[in-house]
Design a protein around this motif. Structure first.
Motif, mmCIF file in Angstrom:
data_model
loop_
_atom_site.group_PDB
_atom_site.id
_atom_site.type_symbol
_atom_site.label_atom_id
_atom_site.label_comp_id
_atom_site.label_asym_id
_atom_site.label_seq_id
_atom_site.Cartn_x
_atom_site.Cartn_y
_atom_site.Cartn_z
ATOM 1 N N ALA A 1 1.156 -1.017 -0.265
ATOM 2 C CA ALA A 1 0.221 0.235 0.075
ATOM 3 C C ALA A 1 1.115 1.282 0.053
ATOM 4 C CB ALA A 1 -0.675 0.247 1.234
ATOM 5 N N GLY A 2 1.918 1.282 1.067
ATOM 6 C CA GLY A 2 3.268 2.708 1.073
ATOM 7 C C GLY A 2 3.630 2.566 -0.438
ATOM 8 N N PHE A 3 4.182 1.342 -1.020
ATOM 9 C CA PHE A 3 4.510 1.542 -2.421
ATOM 10 C C PHE A 3 4.150 2.094 -3.506
ATOM 11 C CE2 PHE A 3 5.951 -0.131 -6.230
ATOM 12 C CZ PHE A 3 7.595 0.155 -6.587
ATOM 13 N N LEU A 4 2.980 1.842 -3.623
ATOM 14 C CA LEU A 4 1.414 1.665 -4.488
ATOM 15 C C LEU A 4 0.902 3.796 -3.982
ATOM 16 C CD1 LEU A 4 -0.647 -0.507 -4.947
ATOM 17 C CD2 LEU A 4 1.354 0.001 -6.424
ATOM 18 N N ALA A 5 1.258 4.107 -3.254
ATOM 19 C CA ALA A 5 0.427 5.084 -2.656
ATOM 20 C C ALA A 5 1.959 6.234 -2.955
ATOM 21 C CB ALA A 5 0.685 5.521 -1.001
ATOM 22 N N GLN A 6 3.070 5.719 -2.741
ATOM 23 C CA GLN A 6 3.923 7.085 -3.771
ATOM 24 C C GLN A 6 4.421 7.347 -4.907
ATOM 25 O OE1 GLN A 6 5.842 8.760 -1.093
ATOM 26 N NE2 GLN A 6 6.696 9.764 -3.116
ATOM 27 N N LEU A 7 4.623 5.794 -5.150
ATOM 28 C CA LEU A 7 4.288 5.966 -6.771
ATOM 29 C C LEU A 7 3.036 6.836 -6.687
ATOM 30 C CD1 LEU A 7 4.102 2.297 -8.408
ATOM 31 C CD2 LEU A 7 6.320 4.659 -8.306
ATOM 32 N N VAL A 8 2.056 7.281 -6.638
ATOM 33 C CA VAL A 8 1.112 8.115 -6.719
ATOM 34 C C VAL A 8 1.822 9.635 -6.743
ATOM 35 C CG1 VAL A 8 -1.757 9.141 -6.771
ATOM 36 C CG2 VAL A 8 -0.867 6.557 -6.891
ATOM 37 N N ASP A 9 2.440 9.811 -5.276
ATOM 38 C CA ASP A 9 2.297 10.865 -4.845
ATOM 39 C C ASP A 9 3.793 11.352 -5.524
ATOM 40 O OD1 ASP A 9 2.062 12.999 -1.793
ATOM 41 O OD2 ASP A 9 4.602 12.767 -2.298
ATOM 42 N N GLY A 10 4.820 11.188 -5.059
ATOM 43 C CA GLY A 10 5.846 11.243 -5.954
ATOM 44 C C GLY A 10 5.557 11.368 -7.255
ATOM 45 N N THR A 11 4.613 11.183 -8.167
ATOM 46 C CA THR A 11 4.779 11.610 -9.500
ATOM 47 C C THR A 11 3.619 12.694 -9.684
ATOM 48 O OG1 THR A 11 4.949 9.212 -9.972
ATOM 49 C CG2 THR A 11 3.671 9.792 -11.951
ATOM 50 N N LEU A 12 2.627 12.709 -8.845
ATOM 51 C CA LEU A 12 1.975 14.058 -9.191
ATOM 52 C C LEU A 12 2.429 15.177 -8.169
ATOM 53 C CD1 LEU A 12 -1.531 12.077 -8.985
ATOM 54 C CD2 LEU A 12 -0.278 12.459 -11.273
ATOM 55 N N GLY A 13 2.438 14.610 -6.857
ATOM 56 C CA GLY A 13 3.188 15.723 -6.439
ATOM 57 C C GLY A 13 2.474 15.385 -4.789
ATOM 58 N N MET A 14 0.977 14.783 -5.007
ATOM 59 C CA MET A 14 -0.139 14.813 -3.662
ATOM 60 C C MET A 14 0.020 12.949 -3.810
ATOM 61 S SD MET A 14 -3.067 16.219 -5.815
ATOM 62 C CE MET A 14 -1.769 17.422 -7.153
ATOM 63 N N ALA A 15 -0.902 12.884 -2.781
ATOM 64 C CA ALA A 15 -2.222 11.583 -2.744
ATOM 65 C C ALA A 15 -1.493 10.621 -2.081
ATOM 66 C CB ALA A 15 -2.343 11.701 -3.451
ATOM 67 N N PHE A 16 -0.033 10.662 -0.700
ATOM 68 C CA PHE A 16 0.228 9.508 -0.045
ATOM 69 C C PHE A 16 -0.566 9.411 0.916
ATOM 70 C CE2 PHE A 16 2.941 8.049 3.431
ATOM 71 C CZ PHE A 16 2.905 6.636 2.816
ATOM 72 N N GLY A 17 -0.670 10.885 2.233
ATOM 73 C CA GLY A 17 -1.633 10.651 2.956
ATOM 74 C C GLY A 17 -3.007 10.483 2.794
ATOM 75 N N VAL A 18 -3.371 11.286 1.565
ATOM 76 C CA VAL A 18 -4.909 10.600 1.208
ATOM 77 C C VAL A 18 -5.129 9.474 0.951
ATOM 78 C CG1 VAL A 18 -7.077 11.485 -0.725
ATOM 79 C CG2 VAL A 18 -4.565 12.993 0.072
ATOM 80 N N THR A 19 -4.843 8.544 -0.179
ATOM 81 C CA THR A 19 -4.402 6.773 -0.396
ATOM 82 C C THR A 19 -4.301 6.598 0.884
ATOM 83 O OG1 THR A 19 -3.618 8.172 -2.853
ATOM 84 C CG2 THR A 19 -3.797 5.520 -1.791
ATOM 85 N N SER A 20 -3.291 6.655 1.756
ATOM 86 C CA SER A 20 -2.966 5.297 2.970
ATOM 87 C C SER A 20 -4.047 6.095 3.760
ATOM 88 C CB SER A 20 -1.778 6.017 3.202
ATOM 89 O OG SER A 20 -0.554 5.683 2.620
ATOM 90 N N THR A 21 -4.176 7.292 4.114
ATOM 91 C CA THR A 21 -5.704 7.634 5.325
ATOM 92 C C THR A 21 -6.830 7.163 4.973
ATOM 93 O OG1 THR A 21 -4.693 9.068 6.471
ATOM 94 C CG2 THR A 21 -7.249 9.225 6.687
ATOM 95 N N THR A 22 -6.916 6.619 3.910
ATOM 96 C CA THR A 22 -8.158 6.455 3.158
ATOM 97 C C THR A 22 -8.355 4.846 3.380
ATOM 98 O OG1 THR A 22 -8.834 7.755 1.439
ATOM 99 C CG2 THR A 22 -9.743 5.367 1.083
#
Length: 307
Positions: free
Chosen positions: A10-31
């Motif tokens: 989950a952290g790997f996928l969330a960071q892929l999104v966050d590091g590419t878009l500049g957002m959404a690690f927290g949103v994805t993980s907290t969800t």
């Protein structure tokens, strides 16, 4: 071990999104954590503690790829940290029931914004001859930090989108600078939660370790992808997933009937599908525009993601 592996993924996928878009690690993980029944304050605390490691790794990776404007990082991070500490105290002071509705609503709105922004908004040329100043970055950091802590995410959606829309910094440097400054914000939020969480709140450090380890492994990949992968498609896909998951939590909290639940799900899936299709069409259109202008995919960072 199973929990560690699952949340590592989950952290790997969330960071892929966050590091590419500049957002959404927290949103994805907290969800993910809230959907699994974790109380909002504990979920936000766990995610921010994990983000201390992931944002540090992400910052180093973006530094190696020269995606950072250090002046922006310095001005943005301090007010962001102040806002994060205030947000941590506010979230922990709310009742569990109200906090769950509050944090889920914020996550749903942020997910909807990510979906709409990356799928449907038109492109515009960046103005790169004037950099953002303290009058702009200070309030932005304060608000983004507060939303981030109270919502379990939001630093990227607020800070990245505002900076991109301002047209004052190259997109890759916006992503790199926001991700790097998030280290200070995540550290401040973690300290705030450490002092404000009561003894009845217990952090699952296996979850934290899994999210952190997965995010750290994904950070260099995401820093490379920010130059290669179309952010529109990733943003539309991730935004739709976040909206769907948090809508499910809100419908459950509201004891919505079967008919209403099905209607909402159908509407979300339809919007999600339309967003992905629109993103693909926009990507093709942008390639044609770049080709006509004599640019290739590697120079598309001269274009803003949204006006």
């Amino acid at each position: 071990m199973r929990v560690l592996v699952l949340f590592g993924l989950a952290g790997f996928l969330a960071q892929l999104v966050d590091g590419t878009l500049g957002m959404a690690f927290g949103v994805t993980s907290t969800t993910t954590l809230v959907a699994l029944g974790t109380t909002p304050a504990v979920a936000s605390a766990a995610v921010h503690l994990a983000e201390v490691g992931t944002s540090l790794a992400s910052g180093v990776s973006h530094w190696r790829f020269r995606n950072i404007d250090w002046r922006t990082v310095g001005i943005l991070a301090v007010p962001g940290a102040i806002g994060a500490v205030l947000g941590a105290y506010v979230l922990t002071s709310l009742s569990t029931e109200f906090a769950e509705v509050w944090i889920t609503t914020i996550l749903l709105v942020l997910g909807l914004y990510v979906l709409i922004r990356f799928a449907f908004l038109k492109l515009g040329k960046l103005i790169t001859d004037k950099r953002p100043g303290a009058r702009f970055l200070g309030p932005l950091g304060l608000v983004a930090g507060f939303v981030d802590a109270t919502g379990g995410g939001g630093w990227g959606p607020v800070a990245t989108t505002t900076l991109l829309s301002s047209g004052r910094l190259e997109p890759r440097k916006v992503v790199g600078s926001v991700d790097t400054s998030e280290f200070i914000v995540a550290l401040a939020a973690s300290i705030g939660f450490f002092f404000s969480l009561s003894s009845e709140h217990n952090l699952n450090y296996t979850v934290v370790l899994g999210l952190m380890a997965g995010g750290v492994l994904a950070a260099p990949v995401a820093a490379w992808l920010v130059r290669r992968m179309p952010p529109r498609l990733l943003g539309a896909a991730a935004g739709g997933l976040i909206v769907f998951t948090n809508a499910r939590t809100l419908l459950k909290a509201a004891d919505a009937g079967t008919a209403a639940t099905v209607l909402v799900y159908v509407a979300i899936v339809a919007l999600w599908a339309a967003g992905v299709v629109a993103a693909i069409r926009s990507i093709k259109a942008e390639k044609r525009v770049n080709a006509a202008a004599g640019e290739d995919d590697h120079t598309r960072e001269s274009v803003a993601v949204a006006e």
